[in-house]
Motif scaffolding. Sequence first.
Motif, PDB file in Angstrom:
ATOM      1  N   ALA A  61       0.793  -1.226   0.000  1.00 35.27           N
ATOM      2  CA  ALA A  61       0.000   0.000   0.000  1.00 35.27           C
ATOM      3  C   ALA A  61       0.832   1.286   0.000  1.00 35.27           C
ATOM      4  O   ALA A  61       0.279   2.384   0.035  1.00 35.27           O
ATOM      5  N   HIS A  62       2.148   1.148  -0.014  1.00 36.85           N
ATOM      6  CA  HIS A  62       2.975   2.364  -0.148  1.00 36.85           C
ATOM      7  C   HIS A  62       4.306   1.981  -0.776  1.00 36.85           C
ATOM      8  O   HIS A  62       5.196   1.452  -0.108  1.00 36.85           O
ATOM      9  N   LEU A  63       4.426   2.281  -2.039  1.00 41.51           N
ATOM     10  CA  LEU A  63       5.640   1.916  -2.773  1.00 41.51           C
ATOM     11  C   LEU A  63       5.873   2.968  -3.846  1.00 41.51           C
ATOM     12  O   LEU A  63       4.938   3.604  -4.322  1.00 41.51           O
ATOM     13  N   HIS A  64       7.156   3.148  -4.191  1.00 38.59           N
ATOM     14  CA  HIS A  64       7.511   4.091  -5.249  1.00 38.59           C
ATOM     15  C   HIS A  64       7.924   3.247  -6.448  1.00 38.59           C
ATOM     16  O   HIS A  64       9.070   2.823  -6.545  1.00 38.59           O
ATOM     17  N   LEU A  65       6.980   2.997  -7.323  1.00 38.43           N
ATOM     18  CA  LEU A  65       7.211   2.003  -8.376  1.00 38.43           C
ATOM     19  C   LEU A  65       8.278   2.440  -9.368  1.00 38.43           C
ATOM     20  O   LEU A  65       9.102   1.638  -9.802  1.00 38.43           O
ATOM     21  N   GLU A 358       0.039   8.521   5.799  1.00 40.71           N
ATOM     22  CA  GLU A 358       1.146   7.636   5.460  1.00 40.71           C
ATOM     23  C   GLU A 358       2.182   7.652   6.578  1.00 40.71           C
ATOM     24  O   GLU A 358       2.629   8.718   6.992  1.00 40.71           O
ATOM     25  N   HIS A 359       2.530   6.502   7.045  1.00 44.79           N
ATOM     26  CA  HIS A 359       3.587   6.215   8.038  1.00 44.79           C
ATOM     27  C   HIS A 359       3.080   6.216   9.486  1.00 44.79           C
ATOM     28  O   HIS A 359       3.316   5.274  10.204  1.00 44.79           O
ATOM     29  N   VAL A 360       2.392   7.327   9.919  1.00 47.95           N
ATOM     30  CA  VAL A 360       1.881   7.371  11.310  1.00 47.95           C
ATOM     31  C   VAL A 360       2.973   6.886  12.279  1.00 47.95           C
ATOM     32  O   VAL A 360       2.725   6.067  13.150  1.00 47.95           O
ATOM     33  N   SER A 420       5.689  -0.939   2.244  1.00 41.48           N
ATOM     34  CA  SER A 420       7.123  -1.039   2.500  1.00 41.48           C
ATOM     35  C   SER A 420       7.860   0.278   2.308  1.00 41.48           C
ATOM     36  O   SER A 420       8.966   0.444   2.782  1.00 41.48           O
ATOM     37  N   ASP A 421       7.258   1.206   1.543  1.00 36.37           N
ATOM     38  CA  ASP A 421       7.956   2.427   1.132  1.00 36.37           C
ATOM     39  C   ASP A 421       9.175   2.101   0.254  1.00 36.37           C
ATOM     40  O   ASP A 421      10.126   2.876   0.199  1.00 36.37           O
ATOM     41  N   ALA A 422       9.158   0.964  -0.442  1.00 34.06           N
ATOM     42  CA  ALA A 422      10.262   0.631  -1.363  1.00 34.06           C
ATOM     43  C   ALA A 422      10.438   1.776  -2.360  1.00 34.06           C
ATOM     44  O   ALA A 422       9.457   2.399  -2.745  1.00 34.06           O
TER      45      ALA A 422
END
Length: 524
Positions: A61-65, A358-360, A420-422
Motif C-alpha cells: 500500500a505504499h511503494l515508489h514504483l 502515510e507512516h503514522v 514497504s515504502d520501497a
Amino acid sequence: MKILYNARIYTLDQVRPLASVIAIEHGEIVAVGGDELRSAFERADRQDLQGYTVLPGLTDAHLHLQHYSLSLQKIDCETDTLEECLQRIKERVQKATAGEWILGHGWNQNSWSRWPAASDLDRISPNNPVYLTAKSLHAAWANTAALKLAEVGAGTPDPKDGQVQRNAKGEPTGILLENAVTLVSNFVPEPSLAALADAMEKAQPILWKMGLTGVHDFDKRESFLALQELHAQHRLKLRVTKNIPVELLDSAFKLGLRTGFGDDWLRIGSVKAFMDGALGPRTAAMFQPYFSESENKGSLLLDGEQLFEFARQAADVGLGMTVHAIGDRANHEVLNAYEQLRAYETEKGLPHLRHRIEHVQLLHPDDAPRLAKLDVIASMQPVHATSDMLMADKYWGDRTPLAYALKTQLDAGAHVAFGSDAPVESPNPFRGIYAAVTRRRLDGSPGPAGWHPEQKLSMQQAVEGFTTGAAYAAYAENRQGCLTKGALADLILLEKDPFSCDPEEVKDLQSSATMVAGEWVLEN
Ligand SMILES: [Zn+2]
C-alpha cells in the motif's frame, strides 16, 4: 474455466475463511468451496495444487514504483569490500555505450576500510560518467568524468545544507554530502518513457515472486505516464492505485479527476501531501525536542489550515487525501485538518472519502484514538518499526511506546493498510509480515521478545494489512485482497502455511506461483 483443487485456501473472507477449491473464469473468481466443487463445471480445466497454501495476491500500500524499478537497474554497490564494488562497476562499464552514465546505489564507507574516491573510479571508467548513491542517500560518489560534466571543481562553493568533500588542495575527492549530491544528480539524464516502462515491466516478476499482485504507487507524473503506456500495451500485470502529488491538485481539480477513476489495473487514488520530514535526519515535526538536541523539534512543511485548504479543494471534486506524517506534531496537525474536513464533507453533503495518513510513525497519546474516530486509514510500514528501532530509541526515547504502534491502531478500530515504502526498504511483504508479527529484524535483534512486543500483531492481522486493508484503502475490497465470488483471480501459492508454520520461517516465504487475472504469470 479453471478449477484449482486440493489446496489450503485462505480466502480472507470472514464468511468462509478456509476453502479447498476455487473456480475461475474470465479473470474472476466464480466459486469458492470444498471438495464438492471439484467436479462441478463439466468443461473446466482442473489443476491439482498438491496441498499448497493459497493466499490472495498481496498488495503493497505504499511503494515508489518508478524509483524501485529504476533501482533494480542500478549496480548494487552494497559490498563487503571496496574492491568487490569496483569489480561490479568495471563489468558494467565494459558493456556501456560511449557517454552512457553508470549508475549504482548502496555503498557504505563504514563497511569499507576507507572513504572511496573519484580516482578509484577513474581507473576503471576514465570516460563514462559514474554516479553512485550511498545506502543512506545522504552521500554520493562520482568519478572525474561526472564531476567534469557537472562542472564541479575546486572553485565550486558548497551548496546550502551540503558539502563537497575536498583534499588538502581544495579539489573535490568525488564524495558529495547531503545537498551537494544534487550538483551531479541534476546532470544524470532522466530515462525515456519507454525505458521507464521497460524497467517497470521488468520489476513485475520480481514483485510477483515476493507475493505481490498490487501496489499503491507514490511516484509522480512520469510514473503515471509509464503505467498508462504499459496498460495500453497490455503489459501491466499488477493492480495499481496511482496517487497524485499535491503540486498537481490544481490540474486534477480543473480536469475533474476523481478518486477511483480507472479500472481494475490502474485507478486513481488520493492526493499526496507531505506534512514533515523524516526521523533519520531529525526533520520530522515533534511536540518536544529530539533527545540530546534541546532546540530541534523538526519542522512542519504545511500547517493544519493549509492542509485543510488542499483537502477541501480535493473533496469538492471527489479526491481523497493521503498525507505523509512522521512526527507526533505532524500527525496531530493532519488529524486536525481531517477533523475539519469531515465536518466540511458533512456540511456540503459530500461523500466521506477514505483519507489516509502515510507512516503514522509517532503519535501523541491524545491522538492515538483519533484515526479510528475520524475513520482515517493508518497506512503503515511494519518493517520500519524494526529498521528504525535504534534511531527511534535514540531520538525519541520514552515516546516510543506510541511509535510504529500498529496494534494500538487496530485496537482503536482504525483501518490499516501495510506497505514497504520501497525502495527505502525491500518491497517483500513477507518481511513486513515477519516484522509485524515478531517485531524483530532478520538477524533476530533486539532479541526473542522483539521491540515493544506489546505492538506485535497476529498473523491474521498482519496478512490483512497487505490484503483486505490495502484493498479497502483502494476502494477495491470487493475485487482485491480476498478470494470470494466476484473478486479478481489474483492469488499466490505458498509451500508453507504462514498461519501454522514457525514465524521464523515466514521471513523467507516467497510465492511458488502467482496468478493475476486468472493467468499464471509466474510458475516455478
Ligand atoms: Zn514513500
